[in-house]
Write a protein that holds these residues in place. Structure first.
Motif, mmCIF file in Angstrom:
data_model
loop_
_atom_site.group_PDB
_atom_site.id
_atom_site.type_symbol
_atom_site.label_atom_id
_atom_site.label_comp_id
_atom_site.label_asym_id
_atom_site.label_seq_id
_atom_site.Cartn_x
_atom_site.Cartn_y
_atom_site.Cartn_z
ATOM 1 N N LEU A 1 0.795 -1.223 0.000
ATOM 2 C CA LEU A 1 0.000 0.000 0.000
ATOM 3 C C LEU A 1 0.834 1.283 0.000
ATOM 4 O O LEU A 1 0.301 2.356 -0.250
ATOM 5 N N LEU B 1 -6.953 4.233 4.595
ATOM 6 C CA LEU B 1 -6.454 3.310 3.581
ATOM 7 C C LEU B 1 -7.607 2.608 2.858
ATOM 8 O O LEU B 1 -7.382 1.812 1.948
ATOM 9 N N VAL C 1 0.811 6.099 5.528
ATOM 10 C CA VAL C 1 0.397 4.696 5.430
ATOM 11 C C VAL C 1 0.951 3.918 6.619
ATOM 12 O O VAL C 1 0.233 3.160 7.273
#
Length: 145
Positions: free
Chosen positions: A89, A133, A100
């Protein structure tokens, strides 16, 4: 000399065994295997296809754990492997890598409360799926349908 050879061989094994993100085809196959192996009812499969993850549902928790294990993002001893999730990610253009990492670190726990593996895996997954996310994860999951 023998110790040196053992160290070199160990480094070669570790380097060749380094984890790599799974391909879309591999992930699709893992999904099919988990649905089949867990004998998921069609109504649960339909919810998963819509990216709905009902809480306290044994099928859903088992499915998330199955996929996490097959993709090698999960260790039964350590839980979700944060560095691997970050590799998946962390290259997105909408969030920087530190954002993140911060979300991942905030969601993943060490299961100090002693939950089952299924509950632990699902709790952390749900936290990530409900975080900033969410868009990244939804995009990845949509590619598997």
């Amino acid at each position: 000399m023998m110790k040196f050879l053992i160290v070199i061989l160990s480094l070669i094994v570790l380097t060749s065994a380094e984890w790599k993100p799974k391909s879309r085809e591999q992930m699709k196959q893992f999904r099919v295997e988990c649905v089949r192996d867990l004998n998921l009812p069609q109504n649960i499969v339909d919810k998963l296809n819509r990216q709905e993850y009902p809480e306290n549902n044994e099928y859903v928790m088992e499915y998330i754990l199955c996929g996490a294990r097959k993709s090698e993002l999960w260790s039964d001893n350590e839980g979700w492997l944060s560095e691997r999730i970050l590799r998946l990610l962390g290259n997105d253009k909408t969030l920087n890598k530190e954002e993140v990492r911060s979300v991942i670190d905030g969601c993943l726990d060490d299961n100090s409360q002693g939950s089952s593996l299924q509950e632990w895996c699902f709790r952390n997954f749900k936290c990530l799926a409900d975080s900033k996310l969410r868009g990244l994860m939804r995009g990845m999951m949509q590619k598997l349908n």
